[in-house]
Design an enzyme around this catalytic site. Structure first.
Site, PDB file in Angstrom:
ATOM      1  N   SER A 148       0.841  -1.213   0.000  1.00  0.00           N
ATOM      2  CA  SER A 148       0.000   0.000   0.000  1.00  0.00           C
ATOM      3  C   SER A 148       0.867   1.251   0.000  1.00  0.00           C
ATOM      4  CB  SER A 148      -0.918   0.004   1.227  1.00  0.00           C
ATOM      5  OG  SER A 148      -0.162  -0.172   2.411  1.00  0.00           O
ATOM      6  N   ASN A 168      -2.233  -2.276  13.357  1.00  0.00           N
ATOM      7  CA  ASN A 168      -3.675  -2.021  13.247  1.00  0.00           C
ATOM      8  C   ASN A 168      -4.085  -0.709  13.916  1.00  0.00           C
ATOM      9  OD1 ASN A 168      -3.666  -4.438  11.967  1.00  0.00           O
ATOM     10  ND2 ASN A 168      -4.670  -5.592  13.611  1.00  0.00           N
ATOM     11  N   THR A 177     -37.709  28.704 -10.867  1.00  0.00           N
ATOM     12  CA  THR A 177     -38.052  27.341 -10.452  1.00  0.00           C
ATOM     13  C   THR A 177     -38.323  26.594 -11.757  1.00  0.00           C
ATOM     14  OG1 THR A 177     -40.397  27.855 -10.253  1.00  0.00           O
ATOM     15  CG2 THR A 177     -39.091  28.043  -8.235  1.00  0.00           C
ATOM     16  N   HIS A 178     -37.981  25.345 -11.797  1.00  0.00           N
ATOM     17  CA  HIS A 178     -38.111  24.543 -13.037  1.00  0.00           C
ATOM     18  C   HIS A 178     -37.421  25.211 -14.222  1.00  0.00           C
ATOM     19  CE1 HIS A 178     -41.372  22.447 -10.852  1.00  0.00           C
ATOM     20  NE2 HIS A 178     -41.740  23.658 -10.489  1.00  0.00           N
ATOM     21  N   SER A 196     -11.366  27.813 -28.537  1.00  0.00           N
ATOM     22  CA  SER A 196     -11.518  26.574 -29.285  1.00  0.00           C
ATOM     23  C   SER A 196     -10.387  26.500 -30.294  1.00  0.00           C
ATOM     24  CB  SER A 196     -12.866  26.584 -30.006  1.00  0.00           C
ATOM     25  OG  SER A 196     -12.807  25.777 -31.154  1.00  0.00           O
ATOM     26  N   LYS A 209     -14.915  31.434 -29.687  1.00  0.00           N
ATOM     27  CA  LYS A 209     -15.336  30.706 -28.482  1.00  0.00           C
ATOM     28  C   LYS A 209     -14.652  31.182 -27.209  1.00  0.00           C
ATOM     29  CE  LYS A 209     -17.846  27.654 -28.180  1.00  0.00           C
ATOM     30  NZ  LYS A 209     -17.791  26.271 -28.628  1.00  0.00           N
ATOM     31  N   GLU A 266     -17.005  23.497 -16.057  1.00  0.00           N
ATOM     32  CA  GLU A 266     -17.383  22.163 -16.555  1.00  0.00           C
ATOM     33  C   GLU A 266     -16.526  21.075 -15.912  1.00  0.00           C
ATOM     34  OE1 GLU A 266     -18.921  23.093 -21.060  1.00  0.00           O
ATOM     35  OE2 GLU A 266     -16.807  23.297 -20.644  1.00  0.00           O
ATOM     36  N   TYR A 316      -9.835  -5.982  12.565  1.00  0.00           N
ATOM     37  CA  TYR A 316      -9.113  -5.565  11.367  1.00  0.00           C
ATOM     38  C   TYR A 316      -9.190  -6.636  10.286  1.00  0.00           C
ATOM     39  CZ  TYR A 316      -5.529  -4.144   8.083  1.00  0.00           C
ATOM     40  OH  TYR A 316      -4.879  -3.780   6.933  1.00  0.00           O
ATOM     41  N   GLN A 350      -7.146  -1.864   4.044  1.00  0.00           N
ATOM     42  CA  GLN A 350      -6.020  -1.179   3.407  1.00  0.00           C
ATOM     43  C   GLN A 350      -6.479  -0.353   2.192  1.00  0.00           C
ATOM     44  OE1 GLN A 350      -2.056  -3.109   3.113  1.00  0.00           O
ATOM     45  NE2 GLN A 350      -2.347  -2.948   0.912  1.00  0.00           N
ATOM     46  N   LYS A 385      -7.745   4.146   1.844  1.00  0.00           N
ATOM     47  CA  LYS A 385      -7.093   5.463   1.791  1.00  0.00           C
ATOM     48  C   LYS A 385      -7.265   6.181   0.466  1.00  0.00           C
ATOM     49  CE  LYS A 385      -4.301   3.673   5.232  1.00  0.00           C
ATOM     50  NZ  LYS A 385      -4.758   2.307   4.867  1.00  0.00           N
TER      51      LYS A 385
HETATM   52  N1  ARG Z   1      -0.950  -1.793   5.326  1.00  0.00           N
HETATM   53  C1  ARG Z   1      -1.968  -2.063   6.294  1.00  0.00           C
HETATM   54  C2  ARG Z   1      -3.178  -1.151   6.017  1.00  0.00           C
HETATM   55  O1  ARG Z   1      -3.021  -0.154   5.392  1.00  0.00           O
HETATM   56  C3  ARG Z   1      -1.496  -1.792   7.679  1.00  0.00           C
HETATM   57  C4  ARG Z   1      -2.107  -2.662   8.709  1.00  0.00           C
HETATM   58  C5  ARG Z   1      -1.627  -4.034   8.533  1.00  0.00           C
HETATM   59  N2  ARG Z   1      -2.130  -4.905   9.503  1.00  0.00           N
HETATM   60  C6  ARG Z   1      -2.142  -6.238   9.286  1.00  0.00           C
HETATM   61  N3  ARG Z   1      -2.632  -6.969  10.219  1.00  0.00           N
HETATM   62  N4  ARG Z   1      -1.755  -6.725   8.133  1.00  0.00           N
HETATM   63  O2  ARG Z   1      -4.273  -1.445   6.433  1.00  0.00           O
END
Ligand code: ARG
Length: 467
Positions: free
Chosen positions: A11, A98, A143-144, A265, A271, A278, A305, A310, A313
């Site tokens: 990750s 974790n 409106t509308h 354009s 243009k 947009e 967990y 993972q 993010k």
């Molecule tokens: N790379 C993992 C994540 O982003 C970190 C936690 C890992 N924990 C584990 N038990 N493998 O979630």
């Protein structure tokens, strides 16, 4: 694992953005281990030296990442042990990745939430400027997408001001809820070491520790909530942009956007395209998608967990980046857009936008509103057929629809009077708009103060930890 599996499970490309927070979390943790006499003070001192050296490299962009080490947390810990030897291995006492990833992510998103509030307030400031400059600029309210009743441009802009103010407040609410520290939950069940979770929580600027260790490592509701805050803000932006797109068309011609924020354009020399608006409207798809990703990702996950987490993010990092970028550019677009006051007035006066006011006038003469509505309906038909606006019809003509109509009708129906008589709380009259404006400014100032305090508190923690 073979290399391709390592790549699959890594990750690092995403979580390396949390490197700074990972070091802060480790510094807070190791200070606590020292204070609680869990590991020897001299080991702690060398861990701190090592972490500071790593932080310096992170800030210079020279910190070497090894994809074979799965994530940023492992990368930093390995690098520490390489630098200071076996003492580095003591950092992970009473902690797990974790709770580590959970605390890093909360710190990362906590800052992003504050950044978003700042960017929203930048846009609000641009909109307030338009509001202040246009208290007597009259335009059609729709409106509308049909002419409904006349409003001031200030009133229209304030509608967006309050939408975006709520978005900012929503981010601050989410900030408060996520501002609890999961560090010390360890893998899931807490730890046998005599750790002090209150100490780490306060060192990292959190309000307090999270209450339950299993909840702490299993939940990402703070992520989902932020993804929603981003989505709602982006939805408001996309409405504003939609209006800008058609307001800048030849048919509407309500506004002229600055050349800096429009494109030409490659083939049509005349243009002037509203590309920025947009693009903001278009980027909304991705932001909504990120929210969907998070909701589906967290559906049905058993405690605690699971590696699925993972994947939490990228979606929200993307959507926070996007919404902040869009807010920043839109505040510049709004600050440089010219509203064509004469054109707005001309189109407002053109139709029968004051029909409600003629009906309201008849009500003042004792006619029930429903009946007045029907009478004015007939007058509007006549106005459309003859091409003579209601306010320009001679009194004899108007009296053919109702003999209750008298000379004072001409005080009721001009669009300025339609606007000025809407004195109900939150209405479009200048007295109501003045009140709205002061409320909006007061809210903005309160938020700026909250933002300043929260940022200061976090900043002080970092200073304390980095030394
Ligand atoms: N790379 C993992 C994540 O982003 C970190 C936690 C890992 N924990 C584990 N038990 N493998 O979630």
């Amino acid at each position: 694992m073979d290399d391709s599996t390592l790549v699959f499970t890594s990750s690092l490309d995403v979580d390396s953005r949390m490197a700074f927070y990972d070091v802060m979390g480790s510094l807070a943790h190791v200070n606590m281990l020292k204070a609680c006499h869990i590991i020897p003070a001299e080991d702690v001192d060398s861990i701190i030296q090592g972490l500071r050296a790593i932080l310096k490299e992170i800030e210079d962009g020279t910190f070497q990442l090894d994809f074979k080490l799965e994530d940023i947390h492992t990368n930093i810990e390995f690098s520490l042990t390489e630098r200071i030897g076996p003492a580095g291995g003591k950092l992970h006492t009473g902690r797990s990745r974790n709770d580590q990833v959970a605390v890093d992510f909360r710190m990362y998103l906590r800052d992003k939430a504050l950044d978003a509030v700042k960017s929203i307030d930048g846009l609000v400031t641009s909109l307030l400027k338009i509001t202040e400059d246009n208290t007597d600029t009259i335009m059609p309210g729709f409106t509308h997408m049909q002419h409904a009743q006349p409003v001031t441009l200030s009133h229209h802009m304030l509608a967006y001001v309050f939408k975006f103010s709520r978005d900012a407040d929503r981010f601050l609410d989410a900030f408060d809820r996520m501002n609890k520290c999961p560090l010390g939950a360890a893998a899931l069940a807490g730890t046998t070491y005599p750790i002090d979770r209150f100490m780490t929580a306060s060192a990292l600027g959190f309000e307090e520790p999270t209450e339950n260790s299993m909840d702490s490592v299993s939940d990402r509701d703070f992520v989902n909530e932020l993804a929603f805050c981003a989505t709602q803000t982006q939805l408001h932006l996309s409405s504003l942009c939609e209006e800008l797109v058609y307001w800048s068309s030849q048919e509407f011609a309500f506004i002229e956007m600055d050349d800096k924020f429009t494109t030409g354009s490659s083939i049509m020399p005349q243009k002037k395209n509203p590309d920025i608006a947009e693009l903001v409207r278009g980027k909304t798809g991705g932001v909504v998608g990120s929210l969907m990703s998070m909701i589906v990702l967290t559906k049905g996950l058993p405690l605690t967990y699971n590696r699925d987490l993972q994947e939490d993010k990228k979606p929200v990092m993307d959507s926070m980046d996007t919404v902040i970028d869009c807010l920043e550019i839109m505040s510049k677009v709004m600050a440089t857009t010219t509203f064509k006051k004469d054109r707005l007035m001309e189109v407002t006066s053109r139709g029968q936008i004051n029909a409600t006011d003629l009906a309201d006038y008849l009500v003042t003469k004792g006619i029930p509103f429903r009946e007045a509505h029907a009478i004015v309906g007939a007058a509007v038909r006549e106005s459309i057929e003859s091409g003579v606006n209601l306010e320009d019809m001679p009194l004899e003509k108007l009296r053919t629809f109702s003999d209750k109509i008298e000379n004072d009708v001409y005080k009721f129906v001009p669009v300025q009077s339609c606007v000025e008589r809407r004195i109900s709380y939150g209405g479009t009259s200048s007295s109501s708009v003045d009140m709205e404006l002061s409320k909006a400014i007061e809210q903005l100032m309160q938020r700026e103060e909250v933002l300043r305090q929260e940022k200061q508190l976090i900043e002080n923690c970092w200073k304390e930890l980095i030394g």
